[in-house]
Design an enzyme around this catalytic site. Sequence first.
Site, PDB file in Angstrom:
ATOM      1  N   GLU A   1       0.831  -1.214   0.000  1.00 19.76           N
ATOM      2  CA  GLU A   1       0.000   0.000   0.000  1.00 19.76           C
ATOM      3  C   GLU A   1       0.864   1.262   0.000  1.00 19.76           C
ATOM      4  O   GLU A   1       0.534   2.245  -0.635  1.00 19.76           O
ATOM      5  CB  GLU A   1      -0.959   0.013   1.197  1.00 19.76           C
TER       6      GLU A   1
ATOM      7  N   TYR B   1      -6.530   6.912   3.988  1.00 21.40           N
ATOM      8  CA  TYR B   1      -6.771   5.874   2.985  1.00 21.40           C
ATOM      9  C   TYR B   1      -5.964   4.602   3.295  1.00 21.40           C
ATOM     10  O   TYR B   1      -6.507   3.493   3.308  1.00 21.40           O
ATOM     11  CB  TYR B   1      -6.413   6.360   1.563  1.00 21.40           C
TER      12      TYR B   1
ATOM     13  N   ASP C   1      -9.802   4.419  -3.293  1.00 21.47           N
ATOM     14  CA  ASP C   1      -8.701   4.896  -4.139  1.00 21.47           C
ATOM     15  C   ASP C   1      -9.281   5.392  -5.472  1.00 21.47           C
ATOM     16  O   ASP C   1     -10.503   5.440  -5.645  1.00 21.47           O
ATOM     17  CB  ASP C   1      -7.656   3.788  -4.343  1.00 21.47           C
TER      18      ASP C   1
END
Length: 375
Positions: free
Chosen positions: A57, A140, A158
Amino acid sequence: MTLSGAARKETSVTDGAAASTDRPALLLAWYDRHRRRLPWRPPAGERTDPYRVWLSEIMLQQTGVKTVGPYFEKFLARWPDVAALAGASLDDVLRMWAGLGYYSRARNLHACAVAVAREHGGAFPDTEEGLRALPGIGPYTAAAIAAIAFDRRTMPVDGNIERVVSRLFAVEEPLPQAKPVIQQLAASLLGPSRAGDEKSRAGDSAQALMDLGASICTPKKPACSLCPLNEDCMARAQGTQETFPRKLAKKTGELRRGAAFVVTRGDELLVRTRPEKGLLGGMTEVPGSEWRAGQDDKAALKQAPELKGIAPWHRKAGVVTHVFTHFPLELAIYTSSVPARTRAPEGMRWVPVATLPGEALPNVMRKVVAHGLGE
Ligand code: SF4
């Protein structure tokens, strides 16, 4: 908030009433058959390693899956777990990261590994809140790790998910203002939670939407006939898929200009390390002028390094261009050489050209060096 009628209806659906279609179940069924094979994803049904999820990520922030794949494999081979990464030197991490861009991510990656190893006994926190307290983990990324690694019932949104959701519900409001409403609508696509259990297949729901956006609901020419949600997609019904997500016109920063100086001493190149703080902090570069809007060539050339016995500067044809997040950059490249044993000016050093691939050279400097040393 400007939503079309059906999207408004869906918003109220998420507020309490029963859903009209079972989009979450359709999505999960599609994911079970069509999930992408990615280096950080375990085979279906196997336990997800939070370290791999976190590493991927962080690398995927602002960088595509194709580019990240080889870097992820390289990092994992060298540092197979968070304790190993915490034990690495920052220099080594920056070197391995070189080419991925946005180098503050690499510094935060290292700082985060150290924090997890020292403050959490080597185990990542399993809540969004706990994850957000770590370096380099924003809302996020915290949601993505919480959902994918720990099946927390949260939906990370996203760019892929923004696109799918804005089309599915025909969200008229432009980005970035539409983010909160898209977030709310995206959360309505999470599978049901098991009774009395906060956990669900949240990670799979999120990854299903990411995969759908990457492979079917693409920016141009979405393959709607293959989409598991096509019967209930507002943009498809209107034939307006490619117009979503709506966006405000982008502002790009003012062009900055400067010069970069490629100085060789035999098979060596003159380099220096950028200051720790700021753009490309701690990365390696060739000496250069400041980067300023409206700077002319003369002013930039005046900032050339001073070396004893240096040959006259040769201006290479053309310029090197690079686009940073906040501004585009144009660099004139000057080359020169010095006799053997010439000392490097203070704060600079000579490195063999052959070892440059191992230096923490950001992409813009790779372009500069290639242009400067090229024919
Ligand atoms: S039907 Fe088409 S536009 Fe709608 S979500 Fe599916 S792929 Fe995207």
